[in-house]
Design an enzyme around this catalytic site. Structure first.
Site, PDB file in Angstrom:
ATOM      1  N   GLN A 671      70.226 -10.010  36.615  1.00 37.14           N
ATOM      2  CA  GLN A 671      70.273 -10.355  35.360  1.00 37.14           C
ATOM      3  C   GLN A 671      70.576  -9.007  34.291  1.00 37.14           C
ATOM      4  O   GLN A 671      71.075  -9.068  33.138  1.00 37.14           O
ATOM      5  CB  GLN A 671      69.090 -11.054  34.544  1.00 37.14           C
ATOM      6  CG  GLN A 671      69.024 -12.683  35.118  1.00 37.14           C
ATOM      7  CD  GLN A 671      70.334 -13.530  34.518  1.00 37.14           C
ATOM      8  OE1 GLN A 671      70.726 -13.574  33.495  1.00 37.14           O
ATOM      9  NE2 GLN A 671      71.181 -13.683  35.450  1.00 37.14           N
ATOM     10  N   HIS A 674      73.882  -7.837  33.178  1.00 33.65           N
ATOM     11  CA  HIS A 674      74.759  -8.451  32.269  1.00 33.65           C
ATOM     12  C   HIS A 674      75.264  -7.441  31.294  1.00 33.65           C
ATOM     13  O   HIS A 674      76.337  -7.458  30.731  1.00 33.65           O
ATOM     14  CB  HIS A 674      74.135  -9.785  31.821  1.00 33.65           C
ATOM     15  CG  HIS A 674      74.474 -10.886  32.930  1.00 33.65           C
ATOM     16  ND1 HIS A 674      75.562 -11.463  32.675  1.00 33.65           N
ATOM     17  CD2 HIS A 674      73.620 -11.629  33.524  1.00 33.65           C
ATOM     18  CE1 HIS A 674      75.777 -12.665  33.636  1.00 33.65           C
ATOM     19  NE2 HIS A 674      74.497 -12.643  34.073  1.00 33.65           N
ATOM     20  N   GLU A 740      65.498 -18.398  30.141  1.00 32.99           N
ATOM     21  CA  GLU A 740      66.739 -19.285  30.793  1.00 32.99           C
ATOM     22  C   GLU A 740      66.671 -19.466  31.979  1.00 32.99           C
ATOM     23  O   GLU A 740      66.843 -20.784  32.347  1.00 32.99           O
ATOM     24  CB  GLU A 740      67.796 -18.147  30.228  1.00 32.99           C
ATOM     25  CG  GLU A 740      69.262 -18.778  30.524  1.00 32.99           C
ATOM     26  CD  GLU A 740      70.465 -17.861  30.574  1.00 32.99           C
ATOM     27  OE1 GLU A 740      71.460 -18.210  30.508  1.00 32.99           O
ATOM     28  OE2 GLU A 740      69.853 -16.567  30.341  1.00 32.99           O
ATOM     29  N   HIS A 741      66.304 -18.225  32.822  1.00 36.54           N
ATOM     30  CA  HIS A 741      66.461 -18.604  34.200  1.00 36.54           C
ATOM     31  C   HIS A 741      64.523 -18.552  34.592  1.00 36.54           C
ATOM     32  O   HIS A 741      64.150 -17.360  34.263  1.00 36.54           O
ATOM     33  CB  HIS A 741      67.104 -17.699  34.879  1.00 36.54           C
ATOM     34  CG  HIS A 741      68.607 -17.728  34.559  1.00 36.54           C
ATOM     35  ND1 HIS A 741      69.129 -16.862  33.703  1.00 36.54           N
ATOM     36  CD2 HIS A 741      69.399 -18.540  34.971  1.00 36.54           C
ATOM     37  CE1 HIS A 741      70.456 -17.343  33.596  1.00 36.54           C
ATOM     38  NE2 HIS A 741      70.754 -18.341  34.247  1.00 36.54           N
ATOM     39  N   ASP A 774      74.216 -19.730  39.122  1.00 39.91           N
ATOM     40  CA  ASP A 774      75.317 -19.063  38.324  1.00 39.91           C
ATOM     41  C   ASP A 774      76.728 -19.691  38.959  1.00 39.91           C
ATOM     42  O   ASP A 774      77.531 -19.676  38.115  1.00 39.91           O
ATOM     43  CB  ASP A 774      75.194 -17.691  38.482  1.00 39.91           C
ATOM     44  CG  ASP A 774      74.355 -17.011  37.385  1.00 39.91           C
ATOM     45  OD1 ASP A 774      73.987 -17.820  36.420  1.00 39.91           O
ATOM     46  OD2 ASP A 774      74.411 -15.887  37.121  1.00 39.91           O
ATOM     47  N   HIS A 833      70.280 -56.723   1.537  1.00 44.00           N
ATOM     48  CA  HIS A 833      69.767 -56.764   2.878  1.00 44.00           C
ATOM     49  C   HIS A 833      68.976 -58.018   3.192  1.00 44.00           C
ATOM     50  O   HIS A 833      69.114 -58.567   4.190  1.00 44.00           O
ATOM     51  CB  HIS A 833      68.881 -55.466   3.130  1.00 44.00           C
ATOM     52  CG  HIS A 833      69.424 -54.203   3.322  1.00 44.00           C
ATOM     53  ND1 HIS A 833      70.287 -53.668   2.390  1.00 44.00           N
ATOM     54  CD2 HIS A 833      69.616 -53.583   4.546  1.00 44.00           C
ATOM     55  CE1 HIS A 833      70.769 -52.556   2.887  1.00 44.00           C
ATOM     56  NE2 HIS A 833      70.460 -52.324   4.278  1.00 44.00           N
TER      57      HIS A 833
END
Length: 843
Positions: A671, A674, A740-741, A774, A833
């Site tokens: 990661q 990235h 996230e992971h 991924d 109604h």
């Protein structure tokens, strides 16, 4: 816009007149000379080399005025705010939208001042400056009429004078003041006086008259109008005179600004620099250092700095290093202040003022052509990242670093931190969404208003690709030659990944309706329907991301979406990577939009002449893409939703004494590569110090072997090791962080999954690297970041479905349910109604 421009039509110009004009108006010259270095360059020869024009702009020309053919050649090379278009009345209609949007205005050559014609030109060049070059000297009344329709006049120097306006000439003061109006009974103009050397620091508020302005323009000295004594020549008795740098009108032409160099004690009658108080910040520091240079006592620290060049050099280098190492906002501000102090001391010793620095910055900002900006060899011991790599990672730094310094994470003991410190550990970098939305809004509005034309221009600007049409339709793949040029191993890998992802997402389909009889005769149903039109954003350009096309395209295909549009930036030749084309074919995409960034999001949200409007937009992207998605989802005219908020990639690894340090390090680095803003956290669950040291050693060793080590070095330096006592505390921190992971390197890892409350996707055990998710295990890699795993799921098949409910009530059912409904409707005062029930029950 300036009230007028002055055309230097002869090299023999009175220097006093030239200086006076330069104080109030831009000067146009056909040659780049010292007289015109801060003015405009007029290029009338259409055969002029464009490189020569760029050189002039690099050297300080503010704007180049060029014929239509040259403007077309400079499209996308020179920023619009640096170009004006030179036009004859006859060829206005030949200007295309692309040229119109590539210039900041037009200089119109005309034999007469036809107001209707000029107004039509002004409307065509909406929002741009319109200047008119007429052979006859304009009167102030004509100039006011031009200003009313958004135009200004270009006056040759031969028609300008420092004397009185006559039939053959107009005074500089009358030309400058032509559009100004006063709402005061005495006809005076409010005037703000600013100090030019001190960052436009306001000195005071005064009043001006036409006579005082005229004298200021002519003499270059600060002259104002005292409401008690008439003309007021500033500093005439006190010696605190002013040298005029420039005089400007405000936006609605009812006030003036004088930018001046203030001499003597200061502007204020209290012998202060400003009527609004003393100088502060850089201006105060500059004044203090200038004073110290003259009279700082021997033995004082500042005197030592002035006298000892080596000491000053060492301090500048020391503070620069400390600034680079600062982490928090407060630390960065503190260290930057130290660096600025020593740097300004160096400048003061060399006779360099803050204004000199600003002039240098302004000159650098004028550059059209740019150097690569790589650091010098002595400040880096590793080759710079390639241009392609740098462009893939938005915001990647080229700061110098020591290759021999360890690549390591910072460590905290969770039990030893306060609640406030723990909360800070959970924070991510702040995304300034308001600022980014403000930046992308003009792009979105442009595409919304002009459709394909805007898409083509923006793609040429940002992706350097010239397109005839932004949309590609079947059957361009897989029959197109480029779609076949895939490495067989890559093709087979895509096929296997597709099969796994399809199998997992097909199992998620919400097929059979949910049917519940809530009471006898009352049946409620929920059933799923695919979202009809979806847009899938696949980052591209220099990167090749077929995995993202798979992760978004497969669930859309499984859900049965009627129209799937893939948006991805084209390569420079306008093509799309064959791997993405191949995936697009496999998932049954209906079209490919060759565009990226905010412009692609806008096209999907609103539709264009060729791009179909979609109902929901999916996919990751940089901060421009994210901001555009946030903008359009809140626009009721777009009627479009998005998948989820996005942010930098994240991984949190929990490891205990059973972990393999090499595996843990590899997961962290997967990661970290990235981007420099990637979020990487290792939670050490009672991990022995020796094993933790081994993990850190592996991080350093493995990172150095990576091609993107420069990026990894920065992201790892911002990353975190959190020491906890046991897996329970580790999972508690992870659930608070909501990564996230999440990767579990724990004894009996699968048994801990039921303790996970917040995570995008979980990777269980030592042989489940995050990269499997991924690419090819089957789960989706489009996941919530920034802690949004507390509220959002990752993309899945049901992300591409919506749910509709229905109810069917029998006669018997209404007999029981009806009175309940009527009672509640009466309670809320909604008579109609209740009547809808009673009319059926006959009561």
């Amino acid at each position: 816009m300036s009230s007028f421009l002055a055309l230097l039509n002869s090299e023999q110009v009175d220097e006093e007149l030239l200086a006076a004009v330069a104080r109030v108006a831009p000067v146009i010259a056909s040659k780049f000379t010292p007289k015109s270095t801060t003015g405009y360059l007029l290029v009338e020869d259409a055969s002029t080399d464009t490189n020569q024009i760029i050189t002039h702009l690099d050297n300080g020309v503010v704007k180049a005025i060029v014929p239509l053919s040259l403007a077309k050649s400079l499209l996308g090379i020179v920023p619009a705010h640096r170009l004006l278009l030179l036009l004859d009345v006859a060829n206005v209609s030949a200007v295309s939208d692309s040229v119109r949007n590539a210039v900041s205005g037009v200089l119109l050559k005309t034999s007469t001042l036809d107001m209707d014609l000029i107004q039509s030109v002004s409307r065509f060049f909406v929002g741009a400056a319109v200047y008119v070059l007429s052979p006859d000297p304009p009167s102030p009344s004509i100039m006011r009429k031009l200003a009313a329709i958004g135009a200004s006049v270009v006056i040759p120097f031969s028609q300008l004078t420092l004397g009185s306006t006559s039939k053959n000439s107009i005074s500089v003061a009358d030309a400058f003041l032509a559009p100004i109006v006063s709402d005061r009974s005495d006809g005076l103009f409010p005037t703000v006086v600013s100090s030019d050397p001190h960052g436009q620091r306001t000195l005071g508020l005064v009043y001006s008259s036409r006579d005082s302005v005229s004298e200021s323009i002519r003499t270059g000295k600060g002259v104002y109008h005292s409401r008690k004594h008439g003309l007021w020549r500033k500093g005439e008795t006190s010696g605190a005179t002013q040298d005029i740098v420039r005089i400007r009108l405000d936006c609605d032409s009812d006030a003036l600004e004088f930018s001046v160099v203030q001499n003597g004690a200061g502007f204020c009658h209290l012998n202060r620099a400003s009527c609004f108080g003393n100088l502060d910040g850089l201006a105060a520091l500059e004044r203090t250092l200038a004073s110290c240079l003259v009279d700082a006592p021997e033995g004082s620290y500042t005197r030592r700095l002035f006298n000892d060049e080596e000491l000053l050099r060492a301090k500048i280098m020391e503070e620069a290093d400390e600034l680079c190492r600062a982490k928090t906002k407060e630390e960065v501000a503190f260290e930057a202040a130290d660096l600025i102090y020593f740097a300004l001391t160096r400048c003061t010793a060399a006779g360099v003022s803050v204004k000199d620095i600003e002039r240098s910055l302004d000159k650098k900002a004028m550059k059209i052509s740019r150097r690569p900006g790589n650091s010098k060899p002595q400040w880096t011991s590793k080759a710079e990242p390639s241009q392609a790599e740098s462009s893939r990672v938005e915001g990647s730094s080229k700061a110098s670093f020591d290759r021999n310094a360890p690549i390591k994470m910072r460590t905290v003991e969770i039990a030893a931190v306060s609640l406030e410190e723990r909360a800070n550990l959970l924070k991510r970098p702040v995304l300034k969404s308001d600022e980014m939305i403000a930046k992308v809004k003009p792009i979105v509005d442009n595409v919304r208003a002009r459709g394909d034309s805007a898409l083509r221009e923006l793609t040429a600007k940002f992706d350097k690709a010239q397109l005839d049409t932004p949309l590609l339709l079947p059957p361009f793949y897989p029959l197109a030659p480029e779609a076949q040029q895939i490495d067989p191993a890559v093709r087979e890998a895509i096929n296997v990944a597709y099969s796994n992802i399809y199998k997992f997402h097909a199992a998620q389909i919400d097929g059979a309706p949910l049917v519940v009889e809530t009471m006898p005769g009352v049946t409620c149903t929920r059933f799923a329907r695919p979202i009809a039109r979806v847009g899938l954003y696949v980052p591209g350009g220099t990167a090749v991301l077929p995995s993202t096309a798979l992760m978004l395209g497969v669930p859309a295909q499984v859900a049965g979406c009627e129209k799937i549009v893939i948006a991805t930036p084209p390569r420079a030749d306008g093509s799309i990577s064959p791997e993405v084309l191949y995936v697009a074919h496999k998932v049954g995409a209906h079209a490919i939009l060759r565009a990226g960034g905010a412009q692609a999001v806008a096209a999907l949200a609103y539709g264009t002449e060729t791009v179909p409007k979609v109902d929901k937009i999916f996919g990751p992207g940089n901060q421009w893409v994210t901001a555009a998605k946030m903008l359009v989802q809140n626009d009721t005219d777009a009627l479009v939703s998005i998948d989820m908020p996005a942010g930098p990639s994240e991984v949190l690894v929990i490891a205990d004494e059973t972990c393999n340090p090499a595996f843990v390090a590899a997961d962290l680095l997967s990661q970290a590569e990235h981007g420099i803003d990637s979020q990487v956290v290792l939670v050490a669950s009672s991990l022995p110090e020796a094993m933790l040291a081994k993990v850190e050693e592996e991080v350093d060793t493995q990172a150095r072997a990576l091609a993107r080590v420069g990026i990894v070095r920065e992201s790892v330096a911002k990353s975190l090791i959190v020491k906890t006592q046991g897996p329970e505390a580790a999972l508690e921190f992870s659930n608070d962080y909501a990564p996230e992971h999440l990767i579990l390197h724990l004894r009996g890892a699968s048994g801990w999954v039921n303790r996970v409350k917040n995570a995008g996707s979980v990777f269980v055990g030592p042989y489940s690297p995050e990269s499997c998710g991924d690419y090819a295990s089957g789960t989706n890699h489009t996941l919530p970041t920034n802690g949004y795993a507390r509220q959002f799921s990752g993309v899945n098949t049901q992300s591409f479905q919506k749910h509709i409910t229905s109810q069917e009530v029998t006669v018997d059912g209404l007999q029981v349910l009806g009175p309940i409904v009527a009672t509640l409707a009466d309670c809320e005062g909604l008579q109609a109604h209740a009547n809808a029930v009673r009319i059926r029950l006959g009561v």
